[in-house]
Design a protein around this motif. Structure first.
Motif, mmCIF file in Angstrom:
data_model
loop_
_atom_site.group_PDB
_atom_site.id
_atom_site.type_symbol
_atom_site.label_atom_id
_atom_site.label_comp_id
_atom_site.label_asym_id
_atom_site.label_seq_id
_atom_site.Cartn_x
_atom_site.Cartn_y
_atom_site.Cartn_z
ATOM 1 N N ALA A 1 0.832 -1.209 0.000
ATOM 2 C CA ALA A 1 0.000 0.000 0.000
ATOM 3 C C ALA A 1 0.863 1.253 0.000
ATOM 4 O O ALA A 1 0.539 2.252 -0.658
ATOM 5 C CB ALA A 1 -0.932 -0.013 1.211
ATOM 6 N N GLN B 1 1.903 2.331 -3.309
ATOM 7 C CA GLN B 1 0.830 2.971 -4.082
ATOM 8 C C GLN B 1 0.409 4.309 -3.481
ATOM 9 O O GLN B 1 -0.566 4.930 -3.926
ATOM 10 C CB GLN B 1 -0.384 2.033 -4.165
ATOM 11 N N LYS C 1 -0.846 4.789 -0.499
ATOM 12 C CA LYS C 1 -2.101 4.656 0.242
ATOM 13 C C LYS C 1 -1.884 3.941 1.576
ATOM 14 O O LYS C 1 -2.757 3.222 2.055
ATOM 15 C CB LYS C 1 -3.121 3.901 -0.606
ATOM 16 N N ALA D 1 -7.522 -3.638 2.181
ATOM 17 C CA ALA D 1 -6.975 -3.281 0.875
ATOM 18 C C ALA D 1 -8.051 -2.645 -0.007
ATOM 19 O O ALA D 1 -7.800 -1.653 -0.710
ATOM 20 C CB ALA D 1 -6.392 -4.516 0.194
ATOM 21 N N LEU E 1 -6.735 -0.007 -3.165
ATOM 22 C CA LEU E 1 -5.510 -0.491 -3.805
ATOM 23 C C LEU E 1 -5.799 -1.143 -5.152
ATOM 24 O O LEU E 1 -6.851 -1.747 -5.368
ATOM 25 C CB LEU E 1 -4.819 -1.518 -2.909
ATOM 26 N N ALA F 1 -0.725 -4.778 -6.002
ATOM 27 C CA ALA F 1 -0.452 -4.988 -4.575
ATOM 28 C C ALA F 1 0.016 -6.413 -4.310
ATOM 29 O O ALA F 1 0.930 -6.637 -3.512
ATOM 30 C CB ALA F 1 -1.699 -4.677 -3.752
#
Length: 236
Positions: free
Chosen positions: A146, A149, A151, A169, A174, A179
């Protein structure tokens, strides 16, 4: 783990107190014997009259050793895995947390960390994923994915709220295919191994564990203790 993280500092302190007691009796006993010939009785009287001496010595010694271990690690322990930060990624004040999603003490500490972040726009919280409980590895790997990304905060909060990796997630939004690849990557494996090495080097035996104000701290110590440690760093 069978022993709660909060007991680890107490166990270490007990060991230090035992060792320091032996040293104090040895050194003070020798000195008093030399000057008065009374040895043990005088030493006992001195210690009984100064009951705070040994805890203070143990605390000072523990702080000294912790500072040495942290200095040996250098800045590497303060550098986050990409995206794995809470608060201000460019913040000048840094709090490091070693955490595990199956640790109830970590979950209870989340409100303290979020409060610190809300109060201080210059605070960067570097999270070191340290999966020490059974079943935690998958969650830690997805958390690091995460971060890649951008996040991490969303996943981190959702994971503690739901306790379910897939649900967290999805809540974080995501890209699940990416991921999954990232979670299984060598980079993520290396990060988890590195965090284990950091924790061992600092003498941590459980989660949560912290570096606040340049001081390693073990256990769920609460908002006030963390805030005070960060304030000491600012004052310095």
């Amino acid at each position: 783990m069978s022993t709660s993280p909060e007991n680890a500092p107490s166990t270490l302190r007990h060991s230090l107190l035992t060792a320091l007691t032996a040293l104090v009796f040895g050194f003070l006993g020798a000195a008093i014997w030399s000057y008065s010939g009374l040895a043990d009785n005088r030493t006992r009287s001195f210690l009984m009259g100064n009951p705070d001496l040994l805890p203070q010595m143990a605390e000072a010694y523990e702080a000294q050793e912790s500072a040495k271990r942290l200095a040996d690690l250098g800045d590497a322990v303060l550098d986050p895995f990409p995206g794995v930060v809470l608060g201000n990624p460019q913040g000048k004040r840094v709090l490091v947390e070693f955490t595990d999603y199956n640790c109830p003490y970590c979950e209870s500490s989340l409100k303290d960390v979020n409060r610190l972040v809300a109060e201080d726009p210059d605070l960067k919280v570097v999270i070191r994923e340290w999966p020490i409980f059974e079943g935690s590895d998958t969650a830690s790997r997805m958390a690091l994915a995460a971060g890649l990304q951008g996040k991490y905060t969303e996943f981190h909060n959702a994971m503690f709220k739901t306790g379910d990796v897939a649900a967290a997630a999805r809540a974080a939004g995501l890209d699940m295919e990416r991921a999954a690849r990232d979670a299984a990557s060598d980079a993520v494996s290396a990060e988890i191994a590195r965090n284990l090495d950091f924790a061992r080097s600092l003498g941590f035996s459980g989660t949560p564990a912290w570096i606040a104000g340049g001081t390693p701290i073990g256990g769920a110590v609460g908002y006030e203790r963390l805030k005070a440690a960060l304030a000491e760093d600012t004052a310095g």
